[in-house]
Write an enzyme that holds these catalytic residues in place. Structure first.
Site, PDB file in Angstrom:
ATOM      1  N   HIS A   1       4.668   3.966   1.299  1.00  0.00           N
ATOM      2  CA  HIS A   1       4.793   2.641   0.656  1.00  0.00           C
ATOM      3  C   HIS A   1       3.445   1.923   0.661  1.00  0.00           C
ATOM      4  O   HIS A   1       3.048   1.336   1.661  1.00  0.00           O
ATOM      5  CB  HIS A   1       5.848   1.801   1.397  1.00  0.00           C
ATOM      6  CG  HIS A   1       6.181   0.511   0.705  1.00  0.00           C
ATOM      7  ND1 HIS A   1       7.473   0.129   0.444  1.00  0.00           N
ATOM      8  CD2 HIS A   1       5.401  -0.498   0.229  1.00  0.00           C
ATOM      9  CE1 HIS A   1       7.479  -1.047  -0.164  1.00  0.00           C
ATOM     10  NE2 HIS A   1       6.222  -1.452  -0.300  1.00  0.00           N
TER      11      HIS A   1
ATOM     12  N   HIS B   1       0.605  -0.669  -1.785  1.00  0.00           N
ATOM     13  CA  HIS B   1       0.233  -1.453  -2.974  1.00  0.00           C
ATOM     14  C   HIS B   1      -1.268  -1.293  -3.154  1.00  0.00           C
ATOM     15  O   HIS B   1      -2.035  -1.718  -2.288  1.00  0.00           O
ATOM     16  CB  HIS B   1       0.575  -2.931  -2.792  1.00  0.00           C
ATOM     17  CG  HIS B   1       2.030  -3.177  -2.574  1.00  0.00           C
ATOM     18  ND1 HIS B   1       2.902  -3.430  -3.606  1.00  0.00           N
ATOM     19  CD2 HIS B   1       2.774  -3.185  -1.443  1.00  0.00           C
ATOM     20  CE1 HIS B   1       4.127  -3.595  -3.118  1.00  0.00           C
ATOM     21  NE2 HIS B   1       4.082  -3.447  -1.810  1.00  0.00           N
TER      22      HIS B   1
ATOM     23  N   ARG C   1      -2.781  -2.347  -6.125  1.00  0.00           N
ATOM     24  CA  ARG C   1      -3.245  -3.335  -7.117  1.00  0.00           C
ATOM     25  C   ARG C   1      -4.013  -2.648  -8.244  1.00  0.00           C
ATOM     26  O   ARG C   1      -3.758  -1.510  -8.563  1.00  0.00           O
ATOM     27  CB  ARG C   1      -4.096  -4.436  -6.457  1.00  0.00           C
ATOM     28  CG  ARG C   1      -3.530  -5.014  -5.178  1.00  0.00           C
ATOM     29  CD  ARG C   1      -2.145  -5.615  -5.359  1.00  0.00           C
ATOM     30  NE  ARG C   1      -1.735  -6.359  -4.164  1.00  0.00           N
ATOM     31  CZ  ARG C   1      -0.468  -6.573  -3.828  1.00  0.00           C
ATOM     32  NH1 ARG C   1       0.523  -6.101  -4.566  1.00  0.00           N
ATOM     33  NH2 ARG C   1      -0.173  -7.272  -2.751  1.00  0.00           N
TER      34      ARG C   1
ATOM     35  N   LYS D   1      11.572   2.146  -8.127  1.00  0.00           N
ATOM     36  CA  LYS D   1      11.575   1.017  -7.192  1.00  0.00           C
ATOM     37  C   LYS D   1      12.432  -0.117  -7.734  1.00  0.00           C
ATOM     38  O   LYS D   1      12.245  -0.565  -8.862  1.00  0.00           O
ATOM     39  CB  LYS D   1      10.141   0.516  -6.961  1.00  0.00           C
ATOM     40  CG  LYS D   1      10.032  -0.666  -5.994  1.00  0.00           C
ATOM     41  CD  LYS D   1      10.434  -0.308  -4.576  1.00  0.00           C
ATOM     42  CE  LYS D   1      10.536  -1.516  -3.656  1.00  0.00           C
ATOM     43  NZ  LYS D   1       9.267  -1.997  -3.165  1.00  0.00           N
TER      44      LYS D   1
ATOM     45  N   HIS E   1      13.844  -2.700  -2.349  1.00  0.00           N
ATOM     46  CA  HIS E   1      13.379  -3.860  -1.589  1.00  0.00           C
ATOM     47  C   HIS E   1      14.658  -4.550  -1.118  1.00  0.00           C
ATOM     48  O   HIS E   1      15.342  -5.196  -1.907  1.00  0.00           O
ATOM     49  CB  HIS E   1      12.530  -4.803  -2.445  1.00  0.00           C
ATOM     50  CG  HIS E   1      12.020  -5.976  -1.658  1.00  0.00           C
ATOM     51  ND1 HIS E   1      10.715  -6.088  -1.246  1.00  0.00           N
ATOM     52  CD2 HIS E   1      12.666  -7.061  -1.163  1.00  0.00           C
ATOM     53  CE1 HIS E   1      10.579  -7.202  -0.534  1.00  0.00           C
ATOM     54  NE2 HIS E   1      11.745  -7.812  -0.470  1.00  0.00           N
TER      55      HIS E   1
ATOM     56  N   HIS F   1      10.566  -0.856   4.173  1.00  0.00           N
ATOM     57  CA  HIS F   1      10.079  -1.814   5.181  1.00  0.00           C
ATOM     58  C   HIS F   1      11.209  -2.577   5.898  1.00  0.00           C
ATOM     59  O   HIS F   1      11.331  -3.780   5.767  1.00  0.00           O
ATOM     60  CB  HIS F   1       9.064  -2.788   4.577  1.00  0.00           C
ATOM     61  CG  HIS F   1       9.341  -3.306   3.188  1.00  0.00           C
ATOM     62  ND1 HIS F   1      10.542  -3.849   2.826  1.00  0.00           N
ATOM     63  CD2 HIS F   1       8.567  -3.355   2.083  1.00  0.00           C
ATOM     64  CE1 HIS F   1      10.485  -4.209   1.561  1.00  0.00           C
ATOM     65  NE2 HIS F   1       9.301  -3.911   1.078  1.00  0.00           N
TER      66      HIS F   1
ATOM     67  N   ASP G   1       3.326  -0.474   3.712  1.00  0.00           N
ATOM     68  CA  ASP G   1       3.434  -1.667   2.869  1.00  0.00           C
ATOM     69  C   ASP G   1       2.124  -2.449   2.867  1.00  0.00           C
ATOM     70  O   ASP G   1       2.124  -3.676   2.812  1.00  0.00           O
ATOM     71  CB  ASP G   1       4.609  -2.556   3.285  1.00  0.00           C
ATOM     72  CG  ASP G   1       4.924  -3.635   2.248  1.00  0.00           C
ATOM     73  OD1 ASP G   1       4.518  -3.476   1.079  1.00  0.00           O
ATOM     74  OD2 ASP G   1       5.570  -4.639   2.611  1.00  0.00           O
TER      75      ASP G   1
HETATM   76  C1  NCD Z   1       4.295  -7.097  -1.412  1.00  0.00           C
HETATM   77  C2  NCD Z   1       3.186  -7.383  -2.411  1.00  0.00           C
HETATM   78  O1  NCD Z   1       2.354  -8.244  -2.115  1.00  0.00           O
HETATM   79  O2  NCD Z   1       3.126  -6.722  -3.447  1.00  0.00           O
HETATM   80  N1  NCD Z   1       4.364  -8.167  -0.480  1.00  0.00           N
HETATM   81  C3  NCD Z   1       4.889  -8.114   0.765  1.00  0.00           C
HETATM   82  O3  NCD Z   1       4.951  -9.145   1.423  1.00  0.00           O
HETATM   83  N2  NCD Z   1       5.314  -6.987   1.298  1.00  0.00           N
HETATM   84  C4  NCD Z   1       5.565  -6.889  -2.140  1.00  0.00           C
HETATM   85  C5  NCD Z   1       6.629  -6.300  -1.298  1.00  0.00           C
HETATM   86  O4  NCD Z   1       6.575  -5.123  -0.917  1.00  0.00           O
HETATM   87  O5  NCD Z   1       7.582  -7.025  -1.004  1.00  0.00           O
HETATM   88 ZN    ZN Z   2       5.695  -3.434  -0.606  1.00  0.00          ZN
END
Ligand code: NCD
Ligand code: ZN
Length: 354
Positions: free
Chosen positions: A19, A21, A23, A105, A142, A180, A257
């Site tokens: 998991h 991100h 960007r 997702k 989520h 998560h 995450d």
């Molecule tokens: C994540 C994000 O910033 O993309 N933020 C978070 O607090 N975990 C999105 C997510 O996984 O909920």
């Molecule tokens: Zn996330």
């Protein structure tokens, strides 16, 4: 695993991060190497704006990630498709069949960062779940309700009751990962359901939810860099998560995450959710397993349970972790001069990836 408890170096099969991100743009260029130098593969979240919903956009995004890899890196980004009310299910299944998408997702609309395109009503995506179930494509959820009446600390537990149980009962063969997890309730639920149907339901656990509880968010003042969703819960929940992760049991696996946001956007009158942990998370997991006298279970959690759940091979190469103090800078700078606060930064880390 070449590991003796007294020694301060351990080797494990190379882990994966289920998991992340990444960007886009300069942010992507800056953060990808932290993940790629530690992990062999990562499940890449599709919550860009606009989100990744087509084979074409997923392929293009994957190319941008590959461009950001350090030289000679073998890192493999595993792409996901963002589920919307009007999802093109033929496109999703075709993407899975051709290896472009590894999973779907499912964000409830409004649950978290860039989730405004998310699903507004469960019934809108039931036909998608049906087709995914047929082909064995995993659904990553989520797990928080967005009902504004529900207390933010209860949203995960209410999600299990109102949504997750319903999906599981309606689609008994669908593979589901609750992402998560933050509560003892989720630990108990996942454990019980996976005993009934092994390999069908799993959960990722972040490093930060193993390290912090909700009081830490307010220790000495408000700590925007510890704010994420789902929000950290009471100490008892953190302890239950530590027990689950360090049990080595098959439904629980590593998902950081890591969710970078510019420092200026976190430190604001309305700071956004997300903790950037890619530079430190693996080191933090090692610390947690060490503290729980469970270093012998780290490999199962970090490197084995995830691939088995996803039906992939375990990585062949190994990495070594060494118990040695190392100072971690509090922030790193993106290539266009934005600062990112690092989880656990500004302090000494106990473990180091060699
Ligand atoms: C994540 C994000 O910033 O993309 N933020 C978070 O607090 N975990 C999105 C997510 O996984 O909920
Ligand atoms: Zn996330």
């Amino acid at each position: 695993m070449g590991n003796n408890m007294a020694s301060s170096t351990i080797s494990i099969q190379r882990p994966d991060d289920w998991h992340v991100h990444f960007r886009d743009g300069e942010m992507l260029t800056t953060v990808v190497p932290f993940t790629a130098t530690r992990f062999a593969r990562a499940i890449v979240m599709p919550n860009l704006d606009p989100p990744i919903t087509t084979i074409r956009s997923a392929k293009a995004y994957r190319e941008r990630i590959l461009m950001a890899l350090p030289k000679n890196s073998n890192f493999i980004p595993l792409m996901t498709c963002y589920l919307t009310d009007d999802a093109d299910i033929d496109e999703i299944i075709e993407g899975y069949r051709t290896g472009v998408f590894s999973a779907v997702k499912f964000y409830p609309a409004g649950a978290t960062t860039n989730s405004s395109y998310g699903v507004t009503e469960l019934k809108n995506v039931f036909s998608a779940f049906e087709r995914m179930q047929e082909v064995g494509m995993p659904l990553l959820v989520h797990g928080e309700v967005t009902d504004p009446e529900v207390d933010v600390f209860d949203r995960e537990v209410v999600y299990i009751e109102r949504v997750l149980k319903l999906i599981i009962d309606a689609f008994p063969e669908l593979k589901i990962v609750m992402e998560h997890i933050t509560t003892k309730d989720a630990v108990d639920f996942i454990r019980a359901r996976s005993l009934e149907a092994p390999g069908r339901i799993g959960a990722t656990i972040t490093a930060h939810h193993l390290m912090i509880n909700r009081t830490d968010i307010f220790r000495g003042g408000i700590r925007p860099h510890l704010y994420c969703l789902p929000i950290a819960k009471r100490e008892g929940h953190r302890l239950a998560l530590r027990e689950a992760a360090t049990s080595g049991q098959s439904p629980f696996f590593l998902g950081t995450d890591t969710a970078p946001h510019a420092k200026t956007i976190k430190e604001s009158s309305c700071g956004c959710a997300g903790i950037f942990s890619a530079p430190t998370a693996l080191e933090m997991y090692a610390q947690v397993f060490d503290e729980e006298n469970a270093l012998d279970k780290l490999e199962a959690f970090a490197s084995i349970n995830g691939p088995i759940f996803y039906g992939l091979d375990v990585n062949q190469s190994e990495i070594k972790l060494h118990r040695t103090a190392r100072f971690c800078p509090e922030t790193i700078e993106t290539s266009n001069g934005e600062e990112l606060h690092v989880f656990g930064g500004g302090k000494t880390l106990v473990w180091k990836v060699l």
